[in-house]
Write a protein that holds these residues in place. Structure first.
Motif, mmCIF file in Angstrom:
data_model
loop_
_atom_site.group_PDB
_atom_site.id
_atom_site.type_symbol
_atom_site.label_atom_id
_atom_site.label_comp_id
_atom_site.label_asym_id
_atom_site.label_seq_id
_atom_site.Cartn_x
_atom_site.Cartn_y
_atom_site.Cartn_z
ATOM 1 N N ALA A 4 -42.274 5.051 42.505
ATOM 2 C CA ALA A 4 -42.674 5.759 41.289
ATOM 3 C C ALA A 4 -42.905 4.730 40.191
ATOM 4 C CB ALA A 4 -41.594 6.740 40.859
ATOM 5 N N LYS A 5 -44.086 4.801 39.585
ATOM 6 C CA LYS A 5 -44.370 3.949 38.435
ATOM 7 C C LYS A 5 -43.866 4.666 37.194
ATOM 8 C CE LYS A 5 -48.554 2.003 40.388
ATOM 9 N NZ LYS A 5 -50.019 1.954 40.287
ATOM 10 N N VAL A 6 -43.065 3.970 36.416
ATOM 11 C CA VAL A 6 -42.507 4.542 35.193
ATOM 12 C C VAL A 6 -43.068 3.735 34.028
ATOM 13 C CG1 VAL A 6 -40.399 5.119 33.931
ATOM 14 C CG2 VAL A 6 -40.392 5.131 36.439
ATOM 15 N N PHE A 7 -43.910 4.377 33.229
ATOM 16 C CA PHE A 7 -44.539 3.705 32.093
ATOM 17 C C PHE A 7 -43.689 3.942 30.851
ATOM 18 C CE2 PHE A 7 -47.972 4.246 35.077
ATOM 19 C CZ PHE A 7 -48.632 3.034 34.985
ATOM 20 N N ILE A 8 -43.421 2.858 30.115
ATOM 21 C CA ILE A 8 -42.635 2.971 28.889
ATOM 22 C C ILE A 8 -43.431 2.380 27.736
ATOM 23 C CG2 ILE A 8 -40.426 2.900 30.102
ATOM 24 C CD1 ILE A 8 -40.183 0.003 28.955
ATOM 25 N N SER A 9 -43.224 2.965 26.560
ATOM 26 C CA SER A 9 -43.827 2.438 25.341
ATOM 27 C C SER A 9 -42.724 1.819 24.514
ATOM 28 C CB SER A 9 -44.483 3.554 24.535
ATOM 29 O OG SER A 9 -45.581 4.074 25.215
ATOM 30 N N ARG A 10 -43.007 0.668 23.971
ATOM 31 C CA ARG A 10 -42.010 -0.039 23.172
ATOM 32 C C ARG A 10 -42.733 -0.916 22.170
ATOM 33 N NH1 ARG A 10 -38.759 -2.284 20.218
ATOM 34 N NH2 ARG A 10 -36.815 -3.234 20.838
ATOM 35 N N TYR A 11 -42.422 -0.730 20.888
ATOM 36 C CA TYR A 11 -42.944 -1.635 19.873
ATOM 37 C C TYR A 11 -42.034 -2.847 19.803
ATOM 38 C CZ TYR A 11 -46.154 1.888 18.096
ATOM 39 O OH TYR A 11 -47.170 2.786 17.971
ATOM 40 N N GLY A 12 -42.597 -3.979 19.446
ATOM 41 C CA GLY A 12 -41.806 -5.190 19.304
ATOM 42 C C GLY A 12 -42.569 -6.387 19.835
ATOM 43 N N THR A 13 -41.874 -7.491 19.872
ATOM 44 C CA THR A 13 -42.481 -8.720 20.360
ATOM 45 C C THR A 13 -42.575 -8.679 21.886
ATOM 46 O OG1 THR A 13 -40.376 -9.873 20.617
ATOM 47 C CG2 THR A 13 -41.449 -10.010 18.439
ATOM 48 N N ASP A 14 -43.348 -9.581 22.435
ATOM 49 C CA ASP A 14 -43.475 -9.655 23.893
ATOM 50 C C ASP A 14 -42.129 -9.942 24.543
ATOM 51 O OD1 ASP A 14 -46.168 -9.097 23.785
ATOM 52 O OD2 ASP A 14 -46.781 -11.198 23.891
ATOM 53 N N LEU A 15 -41.305 -10.753 23.879
ATOM 54 C CA LEU A 15 -39.974 -11.073 24.411
ATOM 55 C C LEU A 15 -39.093 -9.824 24.440
ATOM 56 C CD1 LEU A 15 -37.985 -13.176 25.431
ATOM 57 C CD2 LEU A 15 -37.377 -13.659 23.057
ATOM 58 N N GLU A 16 -39.135 -9.026 23.370
ATOM 59 C CA GLU A 16 -38.341 -7.791 23.332
ATOM 60 C C GLU A 16 -38.801 -6.817 24.413
ATOM 61 O OE1 GLU A 16 -37.189 -7.518 18.599
ATOM 62 O OE2 GLU A 16 -39.104 -6.717 19.278
ATOM 63 N N LYS A 17 -40.102 -6.720 24.602
ATOM 64 C CA LYS A 17 -40.636 -5.829 25.630
ATOM 65 C C LYS A 17 -40.186 -6.282 27.018
ATOM 66 C CE LYS A 17 -44.733 -4.669 22.956
ATOM 67 N NZ LYS A 17 -46.189 -4.794 22.877
ATOM 68 N N ALA A 18 -40.259 -7.585 27.263
ATOM 69 C CA ALA A 18 -39.830 -8.117 28.556
ATOM 70 C C ALA A 18 -38.339 -7.869 28.778
ATOM 71 C CB ALA A 18 -40.140 -9.611 28.643
ATOM 72 N N ASP A 19 -37.547 -8.013 27.721
ATOM 73 C CA ASP A 19 -36.105 -7.754 27.825
ATOM 74 C C ASP A 19 -35.822 -6.297 28.176
ATOM 75 O OD1 ASP A 19 -35.455 -10.381 27.295
ATOM 76 O OD2 ASP A 19 -34.962 -10.033 25.179
ATOM 77 N N HIS A 20 -36.592 -5.382 27.612
ATOM 78 C CA HIS A 20 -36.393 -3.969 27.910
ATOM 79 C C HIS A 20 -36.763 -3.656 29.359
ATOM 80 C CE1 HIS A 20 -35.801 -3.366 23.629
ATOM 81 N NE2 HIS A 20 -35.290 -2.193 23.952
ATOM 82 N N ILE A 21 -37.834 -4.250 29.827
ATOM 83 C CA ILE A 21 -38.219 -4.047 31.227
ATOM 84 C C ILE A 21 -37.129 -4.586 32.154
ATOM 85 C CG2 ILE A 21 -39.861 -4.751 33.038
ATOM 86 C CD1 ILE A 21 -41.004 -2.604 31.284
ATOM 87 N N LYS A 22 -36.611 -5.768 31.833
ATOM 88 C CA LYS A 22 -35.537 -6.358 32.654
ATOM 89 C C LYS A 22 -34.300 -5.467 32.650
ATOM 90 C CE LYS A 22 -36.877 -11.178 32.114
ATOM 91 N NZ LYS A 22 -36.538 -12.467 31.499
#
Length: 76
Positions: A4-22
């Motif tokens: 299942a692909k789970v798409f998330i939206s997140r504002y912030g820097t690329d580093l913050e987005k990567a941290d949320h995915i991790k």
């Protein structure tokens, strides 16, 4: 239904987005367990988290439209 692909939206820097995915990937086992408690299926899909930049792109387009509209009202 194995994945299942789970798409998330997140504002912030690329580093913050990567941290949320991790963080979500790290918690995927727990999330799958919770889904298993609630879903009536034999197999719970493996979760694949991805960024959805649609909201960010829409905000940029809206800003451009607003800037053009303001420029037209005030003149060149």
């Amino acid at each position: 239904m194995r994945y299942a692909k789970v798409f998330i939206s997140r504002y912030g820097t690329d580093l913050e987005k990567a941290d949320h995915i991790k963080a979500l990937e790290s918690a995927s086992g727990y999330i799958r367990h919770e889904l298993g408690e609630r879903m009536k299926t034999r197999r719970i899909p493996e979760l694949n988290f991805r960024l959805d930049n649609t909201m960010e792109k829409a905000a940029k387009v809206m800003k451009i439209i607003k800037d053009i509209s303001t420029e037209e009202k005030t003149g060149p």
